[in-house]
Write an enzyme that holds these catalytic residues in place. Sequence first.
Site, short mmCIF file in Angstrom:
data_model
loop_
_atom_site.label_atom_id
_atom_site.label_comp_id
_atom_site.label_asym_id
_atom_site.label_seq_id
_atom_site.Cartn_x
_atom_site.Cartn_y
_atom_site.Cartn_z
CG HIS A 84 -7.74 3.55 0.36
ND1 HIS A 84 -7.19 2.91 -0.71
CD2 HIS A 84 -6.75 4.33 0.87
CE1 HIS A 84 -5.92 3.29 -0.84
NE2 HIS A 84 -5.63 4.15 0.10
CD GLU A 127 -7.03 6.69 5.77
OE1 GLU A 127 -7.64 6.58 4.69
OE2 GLU A 127 -5.92 7.23 5.87
CG HIS A 178 -1.97 1.01 1.27
ND1 HIS A 178 -3.31 0.72 1.43
CD2 HIS A 178 -1.91 2.36 1.16
CE1 HIS A 178 -4.02 1.83 1.42
NE2 HIS A 178 -3.18 2.85 1.26
CG HIS A 234 -1.55 6.27 -2.42
ND1 HIS A 234 -2.76 6.10 -3.04
CD2 HIS A 234 -1.71 5.83 -1.14
CE1 HIS A 234 -3.63 5.60 -2.17
NE2 HIS A 234 -3.01 5.41 -1.00
CG ASP A 276 -1.43 5.65 3.09
OD1 ASP A 276 -1.75 5.43 1.90
OD2 ASP A 276 -2.22 6.13 3.93
CG ASP A 277 -0.04 8.88 0.74
OD1 ASP A 277 -0.08 8.68 -0.48
OD2 ASP A 277 -1.00 8.66 1.51
#
Length: 325
Positions: free
Chosen positions: A189, A192, A11, A13, A270-271
Amino acid sequence: MTYSIPKAELHCHIEGAVPVELAQKQAAKYGVNINPVINGTHYKWHDFTSFITAYDTVANLFKSEEDYQHLAYEYLASIAKDGAVYSEIFVSPDHAMEAGISPQAYFVGLAAGIDKAEAEFGIICRMIIVGVRHLGSEKVEEAARIAANRTHPYITGFGMAGDERSGQVKDFARAFDIARDAGLGITVHAGELVGAQSVKNAVDYLKPSRIGHGVRAIEDADLVKQLADAQIVLEVCPCSNIALSVFETMAQHPFKQLTDAGIITTISSDDPPFFATDLANDYAQIAQTFGYSDADMKQFTKNAINAAFVDNEIKTKILTQLDTE
Ligand SMILES: [Zn+2]
């Protein structure tokens, strides 16, 4: 922070993985002022909405095949140096088109970076096309059709990112049917920004084998059991969850509770530069907070490989390597 356990990430991006220095270089290249979203060595945002604004500003700085090749290579090289052996990146045709490049050129550029990183570091990477939820169901279906065309062999999955608070899950069912019918792996997703019901709806309507985050399933004991029984894998991004205040502290994160309840858990970033983390740090935070042994940590890597959207030959090869190390 480095952490010696072999790692695998499901996961991340790709536009969220741009280091600040690279964003500054790209901004100079295209004559864009990105000062409003940068604060020293970090990106500037204060809630999910302003995070999306900062994210979109950075994504818009990548406009050519070469830009994306460089980005994919830089990211994969950085995590390979920290022990990552496998990675799946979320790629967004909507962001590519917004930046002025065709989805096809975007995939070709990213794939060139993936190939270069594999040749140099042995890290294997595949692409999951994501639709952006807050752009609406029609746009997400368009992304699903692009994914279903499978114009590049590294496109192996489909998912949905963006603002979970936007729209009804069932409105996106058709997009996921299109992707599933094309044989793509399915992730979404959920759980969250919105609670357990969002995860339950995602499972019921979209039938994913994996959930991006999913951590707020912890609010519903029946759902936790359902996820464990169905062996639905959670792509847990611990530092992202803390940065976005899904949980206040790592000690309050339900990673261990979910794992102990029999849910298959994995660890991702994630990011990463948006959340002042990287994959090694996410692994280290989980190990330190919950007292996991190296063998436990390696199991999370194996979980990721088993749940990966990649052919069995590659899975077996990586799992064999992990067992002999
Ligand atoms: Zn995400």
